[in-house]
Design an enzyme around this catalytic site. Structure first.
Site, PDB file in Angstrom:
ATOM      1  N   TYR A 150       3.717  10.470  -5.963  1.00  0.00           N
ATOM      2  CA  TYR A 150       4.951  11.032  -5.651  1.00  0.00           C
ATOM      3  C   TYR A 150       5.725  11.758  -6.612  1.00  0.00           C
ATOM      4  O   TYR A 150       6.726  12.601  -6.591  1.00  0.00           O
ATOM      5  CB  TYR A 150       5.942  10.039  -4.974  1.00  0.00           C
ATOM      6  N   SER A 163       3.730   3.934  -3.393  1.00  0.00           N
ATOM      7  CA  SER A 163       5.042   3.773  -3.042  1.00  0.00           C
ATOM      8  C   SER A 163       5.811   2.827  -3.875  1.00  0.00           C
ATOM      9  O   SER A 163       6.926   3.107  -4.699  1.00  0.00           O
ATOM     10  CB  SER A 163       5.382   3.631  -1.632  1.00  0.00           C
ATOM     11  N   ARG A 169       5.451   2.179   3.968  1.00  0.00           N
ATOM     12  CA  ARG A 169       5.620   1.762   5.368  1.00  0.00           C
ATOM     13  C   ARG A 169       7.142   2.097   5.863  1.00  0.00           C
ATOM     14  O   ARG A 169       7.219   2.388   7.100  1.00  0.00           O
ATOM     15  CB  ARG A 169       5.353   0.217   5.717  1.00  0.00           C
ATOM     16  N   GLU A 218     -18.155  -1.422  -1.490  1.00  0.00           N
ATOM     17  CA  GLU A 218     -17.338  -0.286  -0.624  1.00  0.00           C
ATOM     18  C   GLU A 218     -17.569   0.898  -1.171  1.00  0.00           C
ATOM     19  O   GLU A 218     -17.840   1.842  -0.178  1.00  0.00           O
ATOM     20  CB  GLU A 218     -15.874  -0.884  -0.669  1.00  0.00           C
ATOM     21  N   LYS A 254      -6.877   2.117  -4.456  1.00  0.00           N
ATOM     22  CA  LYS A 254      -5.410   2.308  -4.055  1.00  0.00           C
ATOM     23  C   LYS A 254      -4.910   0.589  -3.848  1.00  0.00           C
ATOM     24  O   LYS A 254      -5.634  -0.123  -3.245  1.00  0.00           O
ATOM     25  CB  LYS A 254      -5.328   3.088  -2.865  1.00  0.00           C
ATOM     26  N   LYS A 276      -9.427   0.068  -0.960  1.00  0.00           N
ATOM     27  CA  LYS A 276      -7.948  -0.050  -0.581  1.00  0.00           C
ATOM     28  C   LYS A 276      -7.848  -1.673  -0.372  1.00  0.00           C
ATOM     29  O   LYS A 276      -8.483  -2.290   0.533  1.00  0.00           O
ATOM     30  CB  LYS A 276      -7.892   0.767   0.505  1.00  0.00           C
ATOM     31  N   LYS A 323      -2.409  -7.079   6.769  1.00  0.00           N
ATOM     32  CA  LYS A 323      -3.861  -6.163   7.049  1.00  0.00           C
ATOM     33  C   LYS A 323      -5.438  -6.967   6.123  1.00  0.00           C
ATOM     34  O   LYS A 323      -6.130  -6.163   5.927  1.00  0.00           O
ATOM     35  CB  LYS A 323      -3.716  -4.802   6.568  1.00  0.00           C
TER      36      LYS A 323
END
EC number: 4.2.1.24
Length: 337
Positions: A324, A286, A215, A245, A260, A205, A229
């Site tokens: 989506y 998104s 968000r 990872e 992602k 990610k 982040k």
């Protein structure tokens, strides 16, 4: 002599021959997108008879649980195999310790129970992360300097994952990017008897600018403010690190891994699939949705771009796609488009 593309020469080789008719194009198609590849992310509100549009995600709504159940009737009828739930936490329930994350009567927990009761065949994937529940919008507990504490945050994430499993979630999906959280969650699930609850790890990610509309949707944008982040999500410049990872998460007990965002990271999807041959998922996030939908609504792109973009993930090696566009894609696939 072995046959290679270099041995093929015009006119005996005409690659357009197989493109001449629809039947032959279908017969030689290398990757096929089906409704079985689709997971629909949904935003769940508190209250009753609530529907809220999301301006930065045209066509996507936040839904209260009763409205979610109504919409799910159509999604199930279309054959969509699973939903990914993202709760919209009321401001008054956010805190520094994210205690609402593991409330057995929280939005995600209640939505999971309601969906499992109404649609027992539908897969429910829950988000294990603290940013919807913290007053600062970060995915963990902070120290006095504002740094996200890894191990303390894991303790809360474990409680959250257990609350989801107890509510009936078949898949928990840690999206927080804390080191070691997969192993801690797996151990807790095993100890509690949830041996068949799957873990879909958000393994690669990235700290991406493509998350902005999400968000907005879950109400964490204002909490995060100008923060970022970068101390726990991956650097967009890195590729080899993604393999480390994924390897760590699989070793700790992940059943599925995720990359992602999606479209800007197709190279990572391919590397992960080639290296590990594990179930690999990708999230068309998104920002990707907003770009495509904005272009479609303005007439700049045809709706066929939806299936084209999703097929790209399959071609890169993805086994499934969180998107989506799942409903629109399922409808287009049913129409044969």
């Amino acid at each position: 002599m072995s046959f290679t593309p270099a041995n093929r020469a015009y006119p005996y080789t005409r690659l357009r021959r197989n493109r001449r008719d629809d039947f032959s194009r279908r017969l030689v198609r290398e990757n096929v997108l089906t409704v079985d590849d689709l997971i629909l992310p949904v935003f769940v509100l508190d209250g009753v008879n609530q529907r809220e549009s999301i301006p930065s995600m045209p066509g996507v709504e936040r839904l209260s649980i009763d409205q979610l159940l109504i919409e799910a009737e159509e999604w199930v009828a279309l054959g969509i195999p699973a939903l990914a739930l993202f709760p919209v936490t009321p401001v008054e329930k956010k805190s520094l310790d994210a205690a609402e994350a593991y409330n057995p009567e929280g939005i995600a927990q209640r939505a999971t129970r309601a969906l499992r009761e109404r649609f027992p065949e539908l897969g429910i994937i829950t988000d294990v992360a603290l940013d919807p529940f913290t007053t600062h919008g970060q995915d963990g507990i902070l120290d006095d300097d504002g740094y996200v504490l890894n191990d303390v945050s894991i303790d809360v994430l474990v409680r959250q994952a257990l609350s989801h499993a107890e509510a009936g979630a078949q898949v928990v999906a840690p999206s927080d990017m804390m080191d070691g959280r997969i192993g801690a969650i797996r151990e807790a699930l095993e100890s509690a008897g949830h041996t068949n609850v799957r873990i879909m790890a958000y393994s690669a990610k990235y700290a991406s600018a493509y998350y902005g509309p999400f968000r907005d949707a879950v109400g964490s944008a204002s909490n995060l403010g100008k923060g970022n982040k970068a101390t726990y999500q991956m650097d967009p410049a890195n590729s080899d690190e993604a393999l480390h990872e994924v390897a760590a998460d699989l070793a700790e007990g992940a059943d599925m891994v995720m990359v992602k965002p999606g479209m800007p990271y197709l190279d990572i999807v391919r590397r992960v699939k080639d290296e590990f041959r594990a179930p690999t998922f990708v999230y068309q996030v998104s920002g990707e949705y907003a770009m495509h939908m904005g272009a479609i609504q303005n007439g700049w792109l045809a709706e066929s771009v939806i299936l084209e973009s999703l097929t790209a993930f399959k071609r890169a090696g993805a086994d499934g796609i969180l998107t989506y566009f799942a409903k629109q894609a399922a409808e287009q696939l049913r129409r044969g488009r």
